[in-house]
Design a protein around this motif. Structure first.
Motif, PDB file in Angstrom:
ATOM      1  N   ASP A 221      49.488  35.915  54.021  1.00 21.32           N
ATOM      2  CA  ASP A 221      50.305  34.806  54.509  1.00 21.32           C
ATOM      3  C   ASP A 221      50.997  35.160  55.815  1.00 21.32           C
ATOM      4  O   ASP A 221      51.206  34.304  56.683  1.00 21.32           O
ATOM      5  N   ASN A 222      51.387  36.430  55.953  1.00 20.72           N
ATOM      6  CA  ASN A 222      51.966  36.872  57.225  1.00 20.72           C
ATOM      7  C   ASN A 222      50.945  36.716  58.359  1.00 20.72           C
ATOM      8  O   ASN A 222      51.286  36.316  59.481  1.00 20.72           O
ATOM      9  N   LEU A 223      49.668  37.041  58.026  1.00 20.11           N
ATOM     10  CA  LEU A 223      48.610  36.816  59.005  1.00 20.11           C
ATOM     11  C   LEU A 223      48.467  35.330  59.308  1.00 20.11           C
ATOM     12  O   LEU A 223      48.270  34.934  60.458  1.00 20.11           O
ATOM     13  N   GLY A 224      48.575  34.483  58.278  1.00 18.11           N
ATOM     14  CA  GLY A 224      48.508  33.036  58.477  1.00 18.11           C
ATOM     15  C   GLY A 224      49.644  32.534  59.352  1.00 18.11           C
ATOM     16  O   GLY A 224      49.441  31.665  60.210  1.00 18.11           O
ATOM     17  N   ILE A 225      50.847  33.067  59.138  1.00 11.40           N
ATOM     18  CA  ILE A 225      52.000  32.683  59.972  1.00 11.40           C
ATOM     19  C   ILE A 225      51.732  33.035  61.439  1.00 11.40           C
ATOM     20  O   ILE A 225      51.971  32.233  62.349  1.00 11.40           O
ATOM     21  N   ALA A 226      51.212  34.269  61.642  1.00  7.78           N
ATOM     22  CA  ALA A 226      50.910  34.698  63.008  1.00  7.78           C
ATOM     23  C   ALA A 226      49.829  33.814  63.634  1.00  7.78           C
ATOM     24  O   ALA A 226      49.910  33.449  64.819  1.00  7.78           O
ATOM     25  N   LEU A 227      48.836  33.432  62.812  1.00  3.55           N
ATOM     26  CA  LEU A 227      47.753  32.590  63.323  1.00  3.55           C
ATOM     27  C   LEU A 227      48.277  31.194  63.671  1.00  3.55           C
ATOM     28  O   LEU A 227      47.879  30.610  64.693  1.00  3.55           O
ATOM     29  N   ASN A 228      49.159  30.646  62.845  1.00  6.61           N
ATOM     30  CA  ASN A 228      49.751  29.330  63.151  1.00  6.61           C
ATOM     31  C   ASN A 228      50.558  29.377  64.444  1.00  6.61           C
ATOM     32  O   ASN A 228      50.491  28.463  65.269  1.00  6.61           O
ATOM     33  N   LYS A 229      51.348  30.453  64.598  1.00  8.68           N
ATOM     34  CA  LYS A 229      52.129  30.589  65.830  1.00  8.68           C
ATOM     35  C   LYS A 229      51.216  30.722  67.039  1.00  8.68           C
ATOM     36  O   LYS A 229      51.476  30.145  68.102  1.00  8.68           O
ATOM     37  N   MET A 230      50.138  31.481  66.865  1.00  3.58           N
ATOM     38  CA  MET A 230      49.189  31.636  67.964  1.00  3.58           C
ATOM     39  C   MET A 230      48.572  30.289  68.325  1.00  3.58           C
ATOM     40  O   MET A 230      48.368  29.972  69.502  1.00  3.58           O
ATOM     41  N   GLY A 231      48.244  29.465  67.294  1.00  3.38           N
ATOM     42  CA  GLY A 231      47.686  28.141  67.549  1.00  3.38           C
ATOM     43  C   GLY A 231      48.638  27.269  68.340  1.00  3.38           C
ATOM     44  O   GLY A 231      48.225  26.563  69.272  1.00  3.38           O
ATOM     45  N   LYS A 232      49.934  27.293  67.967  1.00  3.91           N
ATOM     46  CA  LYS A 232      50.924  26.506  68.705  1.00  3.91           C
ATOM     47  C   LYS A 232      51.027  26.972  70.151  1.00  3.91           C
ATOM     48  O   LYS A 232      51.105  26.159  71.086  1.00  3.91           O
ATOM     49  N   THR A 233      51.012  28.291  70.322  1.00  2.28           N
ATOM     50  CA  THR A 233      51.092  28.838  71.680  1.00  2.28           C
ATOM     51  C   THR A 233      49.868  28.456  72.493  1.00  2.28           C
ATOM     52  O   THR A 233      49.974  28.052  73.655  1.00  2.28           O
ATOM     53  N   LEU A 234      48.684  28.589  71.863  1.00  6.62           N
ATOM     54  CA  LEU A 234      47.451  28.235  72.556  1.00  6.62           C
ATOM     55  C   LEU A 234      47.419  26.739  72.888  1.00  6.62           C
ATOM     56  O   LEU A 234      46.949  26.349  73.958  1.00  6.62           O
ATOM     57  N   GLU A 235      47.918  25.910  71.968  1.00  8.67           N
ATOM     58  CA  GLU A 235      47.938  24.474  72.222  1.00  8.67           C
ATOM     59  C   GLU A 235      48.826  24.146  73.411  1.00  8.67           C
ATOM     60  O   GLU A 235      48.456  23.341  74.277  1.00  8.67           O
ATOM     61  N   ALA A 236      50.014  24.787  73.441  1.00  5.95           N
ATOM     62  CA  ALA A 236      50.918  24.543  74.573  1.00  5.95           C
ATOM     63  C   ALA A 236      50.303  25.047  75.870  1.00  5.95           C
ATOM     64  O   ALA A 236      50.345  24.364  76.907  1.00  5.95           O
ATOM     65  N   THR A 237      49.708  26.245  75.793  1.00  4.07           N
ATOM     66  CA  THR A 237      49.069  26.805  76.986  1.00  4.07           C
ATOM     67  C   THR A 237      47.908  25.947  77.441  1.00  4.07           C
ATOM     68  O   THR A 237      47.720  25.705  78.634  1.00  4.07           O
ATOM     69  N   SER A 238      47.106  25.477  76.460  1.00  2.00           N
ATOM     70  CA  SER A 238      45.961  24.624  76.796  1.00  2.00           C
ATOM     71  C   SER A 238      46.428  23.319  77.433  1.00  2.00           C
ATOM     72  O   SER A 238      45.813  22.840  78.388  1.00  2.00           O
ATOM     73  N   LEU A 239      47.522  22.756  76.911  1.00  2.00           N
ATOM     74  CA  LEU A 239      48.045  21.514  77.478  1.00  2.00           C
ATOM     75  C   LEU A 239      48.509  21.733  78.917  1.00  2.00           C
ATOM     76  O   LEU A 239      48.212  20.931  79.807  1.00  2.00           O
TER      77      LEU A 239
END
Length: 586
Positions: A221-239
């Motif tokens: 789940d800690n890995l999942g939390i990190a992956l979710n945060k990475m997704g948010k960061t990537l989404e913001a960066t992609s935008l």
């Protein structure tokens, strides 16, 4: 794309592999253990047989009470069809009874007794009570008869059978444990890892709609939390990147410079809007070797070969372009990967240079001529060359006219400059249309008569007054009529030379329409887009011997009409005539 989940398959392969390995090791162990025990049994039987044989040979009185052997070994003496158990301490009477009553009389027993096999033989029989006895037997002929020595192996067989059951239970337990473990891992680990893997692939495709649902506070789940945060960061960066890319593309396509990139195989890519138009109009050639014009192909190849930039000026029709061929080095080996074409329309720049040069010539000429006239006539008056008052008056009138012409030219220059700079203001008032145009035309009465040019005015019904700056509009119409007279056709080429002025209303769009047309020498097609530029003159068409002006008049007309919110258009055919159409909003 749905990706295969190989975890269960791998788990089943692991279970089967484990089962096979455990089974093989179990069989090897069983065989090794069985071989060891069998050897011990056979050794025990052989030793007992030797001991019994020696005892019989040493006791011819046949007193076997003193024979001492192991209690699990049966020693039977066979004499003339009778049998006798010699081991008084035998623990299993059933085995001795089986041997004497069943085995010896059986086909296997007779074959065994008749055979001279020196090694113990394994047998398994059931008695009358269906109890199974397993034993190793060895026989030997002595002076007293056959000695049959058998060792009870029933316990050994039971042990092997129980061990097989135990091993089978162990294997099944391992299978169950592995299966439960795999299901557990598949639910708690493999499935979640597969979800995270699938989500990571979605991130790589710029899809950020999904996220990992958290189930517990473990490391996965800690890995999942990190992956979710990475997704948010990537989404913001992609935008941000998308917005920046759109902005850059907008800037790229808004450049007034054309950009084209030629790859190694002469494929042209990465064109902006101007570059696309330039490519389509001038470079593209379906008959060329690479689909491009041979001239551009040679320049591209030369830039590629020399690895040096090339700059040329290329003229297409009436347009002049500055084209640069720049080799692009991408890798560290400084190898040319492509050629960048930068194109810029420098037609206006070239015209401005020409206009600046003409300005000095024209203004100096236009000022020098009236100044020379003024100087000459003023000196004549001063030196009393003019003898009569009429002659002096005529000279004074000429001086006045030349001075007026100079003043008008300077006023026109100042008017255009002030309007371009935004300092000009309109003093609008209601003007009677008919009177306004007659006033302008009357200023040309003498010139029209001397040039034998007819000028007629038609004011359509419904057109009486218009709100405008009378002084500035007067200058504009004056310049149009002056131009028509100035560039009238040769009298020998026209039966009648004329200027026609028509004023009316276009009720469809609520415009006041003024048309000034003539049958003069016309304007060349190539010059029409530039005639309203300051100091521009159509030198190709307007080759009249008289002074062809400073090039300010039409620029002043355009400026005045634009100030009034109107538009001016021109239609002209060389050697046939010109028509200027002015539209002023009501």
């Amino acid at each position: 794309m749905k990706r295969k989940n190989l975890n269960l398959r791998n788990a089943f392969i692991l279970i089967i592999s484990t089962l096979v390995i455990v089974t093989v090791f179990n069989q090897l162990e069983r065989k090794n253990y069985q071989s060891t025990i069998q050897q011990e049994y056979m050794d025990s039987v052989t030793v007992t047989l030797n001991k019994a044989e020696k005892f019989i040979n040493d006791h011819p009185d046949m007193n076997f009470s003193d024979l001492q052997v192991a209690p699990d070994v049966s020693v039977i003496l066979i004499q003339e069809g009778t049998t006798k158990e010699l081991n008084q301490e035998l623990a299993s009477a059933g085995l001795s009874t089986l041997l004497q009553s069943v085995f010896i009389h059986s086909e296997d027993g007779q074959e065994f007794l008749d055979n001279r096999a020196p090694e113990p033989v394994y047998f398994s029989y059931q008695d009358d009570f269906n109890e199974t006895y397993s034993f190793f037997s060895l026989k030997r002929r002595t002076k007293a008869g056959f000695i049959l020595v058998s060792k009870n192996a029933t316990a050994f067989e039971g042990y092997l059978h129980n061990k097989e059951l135990l091993d089978f239970g162990l294997v099944m337990s391992l299978i169950t444990i592995f299966f439960v473990l795999v299901l557990f891992l598949n639910k708690r680990v493999f499935t979640r890892i597969s979800q995270m893997t699938e989500l990571a692939y979605e991130f790589s495709e710029n899809k950020f709609e999904n996220s990992i649902e958290l189930q517990s506070n473990d490391q996965i789940d800690n890995l999942g939390i990190a992956l979710n945060k990475m997704g948010k960061t990537l989404e913001a960066t992609s935008l941000i990147n998308t917005q920046e890319r759109k902005l850059l593309m907008h800037v790229y396509n808004s450049l007034d410079t054309g950009v084209l990139y030629v790859e190694e195989d002469f494929t042209i890519t990465d064109l902006n809007t101007i570059g696309q138009r330039f490519f389509t109009s001038y470079i593209k050639n379906d008959e060329g070797r690479f689909g491009i014009d041979s001239y551009y192909e040679s320049l591209i190849f030369e830039a590629w070969r020399t690895n040096e930039p090339i700059q040329v000026e290329i003229q297409h029709n009436q347009l002049i372009f500055d084209v640069r061929f720049i080799p692009v080095e991408i890798d560290e080996k400084l190898k040319t990967q492509g050629v960048l074409l930068i194109t810029k329309d420098i037609t206006t720049d070239k015209q401005l240079v020409s206009i600046r040069e003409d300005l000095i010539t024209n203004v100096s000429h236009d000022l020098r001529t009236p100044l020379a006239t003024i100087q000459g006539y003023s000196e004549a008056i001063k030196d009393d060359i003019a003898e009569t008052t009429d002659e002096k008056n005529e000279m004074a009138r000429i001086i006045h006219d030349e001075a007026t012409q100079m003043s008008q030219m300077i006023t026109s220059l100042l008017t255009v400059s002030r309007t371009k700079a935004g300092f000009s203001e309109l003093n609008k008032e209601s003007v009677l249309i008919s009177a306004f145009f007659h006033k302008v035309i009357n200023r040309f009465t003498e010139r029209l008569n001397s040039e034998k040019i007819e000028c007629d005015l038609v004011v359509k019904p419904g057109t009486s007054h218009y709100e405008m700056d009378e002084e500035k509009m007067h200058h504009a119409i004056y310049n149009l009529i002056d131009n028509a007279i100035h560039y009238a056709a040769d009298p020998d080429l026209r039966y009648k030379r004329y200027i026609h002025i028509e004023v009316g209303l276009d009720e469809l769009v609520d415009d006041l329409v003024i048309t000034v047309s003539d049958n003069g020498i016309g304007i060349s097609k190539e010059s029409i887009p530039f005639i309203f530029e300051r100091f521009f003159k159509d030198n190709k068409a307007r080759t009249m011997p008289k002074n062809n002006g400073s090039g300010i008049g039409l620029s002043l007309v355009y400026t005045v009409i634009t100030e009034h919110g109107g538009k001016i258009e021109v239609e002209s055919t060389q050697n046939k005539g010109t028509s200027f159409v002015i539209r002023l909003p009501l």
